[in-house]
Design a protein around this motif. Structure first.
Motif, PDB file in Angstrom:
ATOM      1  N   GLY A   1     -10.305  -5.597 -12.015  1.00  0.00           N
ATOM      2  CA  GLY A   1     -11.106  -5.322 -10.828  1.00  0.00           C
ATOM      3  C   GLY A   1     -11.464  -3.847 -10.750  1.00  0.00           C
ATOM      4  N   GLU A   2     -11.846  -3.400  -9.559  1.00  0.00           N
ATOM      5  CA  GLU A   2     -12.257  -2.019  -9.380  1.00  0.00           C
ATOM      6  C   GLU A   2     -11.082  -1.160  -8.903  1.00  0.00           C
ATOM      7  OE1 GLU A   2     -15.516  -1.836  -6.666  1.00  0.00           O
ATOM      8  OE2 GLU A   2     -16.487  -3.617  -7.504  1.00  0.00           O
ATOM      9  N   GLU A   3     -11.147   0.118  -9.233  1.00  0.00           N
ATOM     10  CA  GLU A   3     -10.173   1.053  -8.673  1.00  0.00           C
ATOM     11  C   GLU A   3     -10.257   1.027  -7.144  1.00  0.00           C
ATOM     12  OE1 GLU A   3      -9.999   5.046  -9.912  1.00  0.00           O
ATOM     13  OE2 GLU A   3      -9.496   4.627 -12.012  1.00  0.00           O
ATOM     14  N   GLY A   4      -9.094   1.068  -6.533  1.00  0.00           N
ATOM     15  CA  GLY A   4      -9.049   1.074  -5.076  1.00  0.00           C
ATOM     16  C   GLY A   4      -9.145  -0.294  -4.448  1.00  0.00           C
ATOM     17  N   ARG A   5      -9.326  -1.340  -5.264  1.00  0.00           N
ATOM     18  CA  ARG A   5      -9.487  -2.708  -4.749  1.00  0.00           C
ATOM     19  C   ARG A   5      -8.305  -3.583  -5.174  1.00  0.00           C
ATOM     20  NH1 ARG A   5     -12.795  -4.335  -1.021  1.00  0.00           N
ATOM     21  NH2 ARG A   5     -13.295  -6.269  -2.135  1.00  0.00           N
TER      22      ARG A   5
ATOM     23  N   ARG B   1       0.821  -1.214   0.000  1.00  0.00           N
ATOM     24  CA  ARG B   1       0.000   0.000   0.000  1.00  0.00           C
ATOM     25  C   ARG B   1       0.855   1.264   0.000  1.00  0.00           C
ATOM     26  NH1 ARG B   1      -5.330  -1.250   0.810  1.00  0.00           N
ATOM     27  NH2 ARG B   1      -5.797  -3.289   1.735  1.00  0.00           N
TER      28      ARG B   1
ATOM     29  N   PRO C   1      -7.466  -6.580  -2.449  1.00  0.00           N
ATOM     30  CA  PRO C   1      -8.427  -7.692  -2.519  1.00  0.00           C
ATOM     31  C   PRO C   1      -8.387  -8.446  -3.849  1.00  0.00           C
ATOM     32  CG  PRO C   1      -9.455  -5.740  -1.568  1.00  0.00           C
ATOM     33  CD  PRO C   1      -8.118  -5.309  -2.074  1.00  0.00           C
ATOM     34  N   THR C   2      -8.044  -7.760  -4.928  1.00  0.00           N
ATOM     35  CA  THR C   2      -7.980  -8.428  -6.227  1.00  0.00           C
ATOM     36  C   THR C   2      -6.850  -9.437  -6.273  1.00  0.00           C
ATOM     37  OG1 THR C   2      -8.924  -6.502  -7.353  1.00  0.00           O
ATOM     38  CG2 THR C   2      -7.709  -8.071  -8.715  1.00  0.00           C
TER      39      THR C   2
ATOM     40  N   SER D   1      -4.725   0.011  -7.041  1.00  0.00           N
ATOM     41  CA  SER D   1      -5.479  -0.827  -7.966  1.00  0.00           C
ATOM     42  C   SER D   1      -4.560  -1.826  -8.652  1.00  0.00           C
ATOM     43  CB  SER D   1      -6.182   0.042  -9.019  1.00  0.00           C
ATOM     44  OG  SER D   1      -6.968   1.063  -8.404  1.00  0.00           O
ATOM     45  N   CYS D   2      -5.178  -2.831  -9.244  1.00  0.00           N
ATOM     46  CA  CYS D   2      -4.446  -3.881  -9.940  1.00  0.00           C
ATOM     47  C   CYS D   2      -4.583  -3.672 -11.451  1.00  0.00           C
ATOM     48  CB  CYS D   2      -4.986  -5.257  -9.541  1.00  0.00           C
ATOM     49  SG  CYS D   2      -4.153  -6.648 -10.337  1.00  0.00           S
TER      50      CYS D   2
END
Length: 540
Positions: A277-281, A189, A284-285, A231-232
């Motif tokens: 995946g989603e921005e900010g995730r 992060r 978790p992705t 993000s990924c």
């Protein structure tokens, strides 16, 4: 010829053996639902033990990858040149489905069969890094169904193609990960790589990555800071129009071991990437990807232990000292049996986690919860034990083991990597606590698993473990002890329930009853060591 030139009392080369003859591995393969793959595992093991495959491993390790940043005319190329032996190893690994093949195989146990294949393909561990990453990226890539539809069939293909070209035009591709940065390491992060939307659905990535292994992979999953947070992203080495993506290799790492695998520092200079995946995730992705590579770390350490044990036993069978073969001398038998117990316990828990993975990806919630806590703890403890195990196995050779020709220095240099990769010891231990905090039901599942085996010394250890998990004072300070004891409990339960009685008794007496010294070879008297050592003998 003078008598001094006659070579005697030296062990013959360890060749034409089959790691798939290991009883503990085959028993686990069958128990965890992979019996249908027994012939495939045996076939690969037979190849693994040949002189030809062993030679590939020697050459790939000795002739390290070379980075070419520019061609002869001054054009930027960023290519890594590998010894041809590396490509032979990769061809076998991909062809036998050690990479992402299970994701295209609907048979129950496919991930277990893959785990067993990885455990018998032992010529050189470095090339297994891109193999493991290719396996691990598939679940994360599925967060972008459009990308997955194009690239998943190529990731699961059993064709190895090292040519650097448009990924979608190839018959098969490999994948890498680009996560860590100089300032953050495991704290992903803290990454500062920026992802700027281009307005056409793509993003421009700019930043430096500190440790990107296998940089000649076709595609990468990259973490970067998008407007919506970490993000990924999916980033190909070659763009769909055939141009090179702006991914520049700064240098290759000069590492302790893992020499056959190139690990690099990378600069992204407005490199083109697609959101997964989603921005900010981002975290978790990629979390399932991390779990899968941690499984491979645990398997890799267990494999290292069995490999070192095999070599040590082979040497002891053929080397005499003070009038007797080493393998017949009481103290050496104590050492070899102790190493064998450690290797069997590591293999059983690693394969149990492979079985839990296989069931988890098929929707089994209980197995997913067991894997969540069990894999974090097992990754910590099994990988932590591998380095000391390799050192002791090398010492069984005496000075012969310290020579490069024995193969033991390479095994020893490799051993610490599994404990560091995908989170060092502290990260794995703290992740064990995180599992309990975020998914409390995994603790109940863990003790349900342990309750299926009962033996007084195991029961006492489990009772002590329950008390430890119920005491939250200074629990981060005690995280390593918690992780160690969870893994020891799982190993003990597996051995009591499924293991050979002599191996189980030796484990219980030493690891749980603490009738053991501070080094291998300090087991108490009264144990039946003959079957323990016999199980460590590999055959052709």
């Amino acid at each position: 010829m003078p008598d001094t030139h006659v070579v005697t009392n030296q062990a013959p080369p360890l060749e034409d053996f089959n790691p798939a003859t290991s009883p503990v591995l085959i028993e686990a393969l069958i128990r965890e639902g992979g019996q249908w793959g027994l012939d495939e595992v045996t076939e690969l093991g037979a190849l693994s033990g040949t002189r030809r495959a062993q030679r590939w491993g020697e050459l790939a390790d000795r002739n390290v990858p070379v980075l070419h940043t520019h061609d002869r005319y001054g054009h930027r190329v960023d290519e890594v040149e590998y010894d041809p032996a590396y490509h032979e190893l990769m061809t076998v690994a991909v062809g036998h489905g050690l990479h992402a093949a299970p994701w295209a195989d609907e048979r129950a146990g496919s991930h277990v069969v893959r785990a067993a294949k990885n455990s018998v393909w032992t010529p050189e561990p470095g090339h297994m890094c891109p193999i493991s990453m290719t396996y691990a990226v598939v679940p994360a890539l599925r967060a972008n169904p459009e990308l997955a539809a194009v690239y998943e069939p190529l990731l699961t293909s059993r064709i190895y193609d090292p040519e650097l070209t448009v990924p979608a035009t190839k018959a098969g591709i490999t994948a890498g990960m680009s996560m860590t940065e100089k300032q953050g390491g495991s704290d992903v992060r803290a990454g500062t790589t920026q992802a700027t939307p281009n307005g056409d659905g793509t993003y421009a990535l700019t930043g430096h990555k500190w440790f990107t292994s296998a940089p000649m992979s076709d595609i990468f999953l990259v973490l970067a800071q998008a407007p919506g947070g970490l993000s990924c992203f999916f980033l190909p080495r070659v763009l769909p129009d055939g141009t090179r993506n702006r991914m520049f290799l700064q240098r290759l790492k000069d590492k302790l071991g893992n020499h056959g695998n190139a690990s690099s520092e990378v600069e992204y200079d407005c490199a083109t990437a697609w959101l997964v995946g989603e921005e900010g995730r981002g975290v978790p992705t990629i979390i399932e990807m991390v779990n899968l590579t941690r499984l491979d770390c645990t398997l890799g350490s267990a494999t290292s232990m069995r490999t070192g044990l095999t070599r040590a036993v082979h040497h002891a069978q053929h080397r005499k000292a003070f009038g007797d073969y080493l393998i017949d001398q009481p103290l050496m038998r104590n050492v070899l049996a102790d190493l064998a117990v450690e290797a069997e316990a590591a293999t059983m828990v690693a394969m149990r986690m492979a079985g839990a993975t296989d069931k988890a990806v098929r929707g089994d919630h209980r197995e997913a919860m067991l894997r969540r806590i069990g894999l974090a703890a097992s990754k910590y403890w099994v990988c932590k034990r591998a380095t000391a195990h390799a050192a002791e196995a090398m010492e069984c050779f005496g000075g012969n083991g310290y020579a490069e020709e024995s193969g033991m220095p390479r095994l020893y240099r490799e051993a610490p990597l599994m404990g560091i990769w995908e989170g060092s010891g502290n990260v794995s231990a703290l992740d064990t606590l995180r599992a309990m905090a975020t998914r409390p039901e995994c603790v109940e599942v863990l003790f349900d698993e342990l309750a299926q085996s009962s033996e007084p010394r195991l029961d006492a250890h489990v009772a002590e473990l329950k008390a430890q998990l119920g005491d939250f004072d200074h629990i981060q300070y005690r995280a390593r002890t918690v992780a160690e004891n969870i893994c020891l409990a799982l190993q003990g339960a597996l051995l009591v329930r499924h293991g050979h009685p002599a191996v189980a008794e030796a484990f219980l007496a030493t690891r749980l009853d603490h009738r053991w010294g501070g080094a291998y070879g300090t087991m108490p008297t009264g144990l039946d060591l003959a079957p323990v050592i016999e199980r460590a003998l590999v055959k052709g």
